[in-house]
Design an enzyme around this catalytic site. Structure first.
Site, PDB file in Angstrom:
ATOM      1  N   GLY A 233       0.821  -1.198   0.000  1.00  0.00           N
ATOM      2  CA  GLY A 233       0.000   0.000   0.000  1.00  0.00           C
ATOM      3  C   GLY A 233       0.857   1.250   0.000  1.00  0.00           C
ATOM      4  N   ALA A 234       0.202   2.403   0.067  1.00  0.00           N
ATOM      5  CA  ALA A 234       0.914   3.676   0.088  1.00  0.00           C
ATOM      6  C   ALA A 234       1.793   3.768   1.326  1.00  0.00           C
ATOM      7  CB  ALA A 234      -0.099   4.830   0.066  1.00  0.00           C
ATOM      8  N   ARG A 235       3.036   4.221   1.135  1.00  0.00           N
ATOM      9  CA  ARG A 235       4.006   4.411   2.221  1.00  0.00           C
ATOM     10  C   ARG A 235       4.259   3.134   3.016  1.00  0.00           C
ATOM     11  NH1 ARG A 235       6.825   8.687   0.689  1.00  0.00           N
ATOM     12  NH2 ARG A 235       5.671  10.624   0.733  1.00  0.00           N
TER      13      ARG A 235
ATOM     14  N   GLU B  57      15.673   5.974 -16.258  1.00  0.00           N
ATOM     15  CA  GLU B  57      14.945   6.188 -17.506  1.00  0.00           C
ATOM     16  C   GLU B  57      13.493   6.495 -17.153  1.00  0.00           C
ATOM     17  OE1 GLU B  57      15.160   3.648 -20.827  1.00  0.00           O
ATOM     18  OE2 GLU B  57      17.317   3.273 -20.661  1.00  0.00           O
TER      19      GLU B  57
ATOM     20  N   ALA C  62      11.448   4.884 -14.139  1.00  0.00           N
ATOM     21  CA  ALA C  62      10.442   5.709 -13.465  1.00  0.00           C
ATOM     22  C   ALA C  62       9.268   5.916 -14.405  1.00  0.00           C
ATOM     23  CB  ALA C  62      11.049   7.049 -13.061  1.00  0.00           C
TER      24      ALA C  62
ATOM     25  N   HIS D 291      13.251   9.698  -3.764  1.00  0.00           N
ATOM     26  CA  HIS D 291      13.623   8.424  -4.392  1.00  0.00           C
ATOM     27  C   HIS D 291      15.021   8.506  -4.999  1.00  0.00           C
ATOM     28  CE1 HIS D 291       9.913   5.758  -4.675  1.00  0.00           C
ATOM     29  NE2 HIS D 291       9.517   6.787  -3.952  1.00  0.00           N
TER      30      HIS D 291
ATOM     31  N   GLY E 189       6.446   7.365 -13.643  1.00  0.00           N
ATOM     32  CA  GLY E 189       5.620   8.518 -13.293  1.00  0.00           C
ATOM     33  C   GLY E 189       6.006   9.792 -13.988  1.00  0.00           C
TER      34      GLY E 189
ATOM     35  N   SER F 231       8.867   0.487  -2.226  1.00  0.00           N
ATOM     36  CA  SER F 231       9.936   0.971  -3.104  1.00  0.00           C
ATOM     37  C   SER F 231      11.302   0.755  -2.468  1.00  0.00           C
ATOM     38  CB  SER F 231       9.737   2.452  -3.423  1.00  0.00           C
ATOM     39  OG  SER F 231       8.602   2.634  -4.247  1.00  0.00           O
TER      40      SER F 231
END
Length: 402
Positions: A231-233, A283, A254, A272, A256, A237
């Protein structure tokens, strides 16, 4: 060549005296580790540590035949007593080679932090490398001939040192990589330590273990395809980055992109970037299939599939109900199938990050529910073709497969 690890812990050992942390609290019994010291064929001692004679006795070894005692790093603690009869400990100048009457050859290796590494070659040509805590080889010091048979280093604290050794050819697929100098800033025992080290192609052993250079060790192969969900946070990653920290030239994909008008997004991207090793290349692209199809490229870290799917749905106009029912649904499904096929056949080591969905409130809009459903299908398709799948919750990685 036999190397007996009289200790495998950090300079203060484990548990660290008077430390109340959870890792030290768990480092008891078989999980306790003395400060790292290594006895090579009974003739060379790497690092003199408190209680080294007792540690040798417990391991069934004698220090009576020692010809050389080498120090690898500054000792900031109380003075260490030198057992009677031992040679005077010395720290060898970088680059110096010491031939021993036993036929062993020792070379001092320059490091990028205070300390000296040592390369040891046995009379029959087997080679081992020992690096001090917190150190990596400096410059081209690690590139000296064929790959080592055995490497002892601070894998948990300096995975980039392992990446550098791999890049130079000093560590190959046949090299036995063993983590030493294990401190209370990393898991110290059990499945979590084994899992993290196996992802880097390394392993840990208990104090007193004797390693035989050149012997085959069954270390789990680094998975070719790993999917990290969370989930988020959740720390997903960071977990993905940690899995590739021991490999050189990683390509960080990446999906995004950049958003010039979004300061919060820019802060997230900068965070990040600061975490990544300087040797990694970034990239910014959502064109993942050609990257996966390249058979010769370095490892890939794709962060993340959720943003890739957002791009796919944007280009298909899939947020609009009418467009969805008049071709956008088929286009999104085709792009997902194309990516899953490329993932299945890739020859590169690749780690992908994605958001786990469906555990919270049902989205209030049709487009939100549509994205949730498509991301669930995408995660399922990629997971089905992955050797290793992890779910990260509160920074803790739970293996779902592999």
């Amino acid at each position: 060549m036999e190397l007996t690890l009289l200790g495998t812990g950090g300079p203060l050992g484990l548990p660290v005296p008077d430390c109340p942390c959870a890792v030290c609290a768990a480092s008891i019994g078989a999980g306790a580790r003395g400060a790292t010291a290594v006895l090579v064929d009974g003739v060379v001692l790497l690092d003199l540590t408190p209680g080294v004679a007792l540690a040798a006795a417990r391991a069934g070894q004698s220090l009576g035949g020692l010809r050389l005692v080498l120090l690898s790093h500054p000792h900031d603690g109380p003075p260490v007593e030198i057992p009677p009869g031992l040679p005077t400990p010395a720290r060898v100048p970088e680059g110096r080679r010491l031939p021993l009457i036993t036929g062993h050859r020792v070379t001092a290796i320059a490091t990028d932090a205070p300390g000296t590494g040592y390369a040891i070659e046995s009379p029959d040509g087997l080679r081992a490398l020992y690096l001090p805590p917190g150190c990596a080889p400096a410059g081209n010091a690690e590139a000296d001939g064929a790959p080592y048979d055995l490497v002892l280093l601070d894998v948990a604290g300096r995975p980039d040192a392992l990446a550098r050794l791999r890049a130079s050819g000093a560590v190959a697929g046949t090299t036995d990589v063993v983590a030493v100098h294990l401190g209370h800033d990393a898991p110290t025992a059990g499945p979590e330590l084994d899992r993290r080290l196996a992802a880097l192609g390394a392993r840990a052993v208990p104090d007193g273990t004797t390693l035989v250079a050149g012997d085959y060790q069954e270390v789990p192969d680094v998975p070719r395809r790993t999917l990290v969900l969370g989930g988020a946070r959740s720390g997903k990653s960071a977990e993905a980055e940690r899995r590739l920290a021991g490999f050189p030239g990683v390509v960080y994909v990446a999906t995004g992109g950049t958003r010039a008008d979004d300061a919060d997004w820019a802060d997230r991207v900068a965070l990040h970037r600061e975490r990544r090793p300087a040797s990694w290349r970034t990239e910014e692209t959502c064109d993942l299939v050609p990257l996966l199809a390249d058979p010769q490229g370095p490892p890939l870290l794709i962060d993340c599939l959720s943003l890739w799917l957002t791009d796919v749905m944007d280009k298909a106009g899939a947020w609009d109900d009418t467009a969805w029912h008049h071709g956008a649904a088929r286009e999104v499904a085709a792009r997902t199938a194309e990516l899953a096929a490329a993932w299945r056949t890739t020859r590169r080591t690749v780690v992908a990050v994605s958001n786990e969905v469906g555990s919270g409130v049902v989205p209030a809009t049709a487009s939100g529910r549509r994205f949730r459903d498509e991301l669930g299908r995408l995660n399922t398709a990629i997971a089905a073709q992955s050797e290793h799948v992890l779910l990260v919750v509160a920074g803790q990685a739970l293996p779902l497969r592999g």
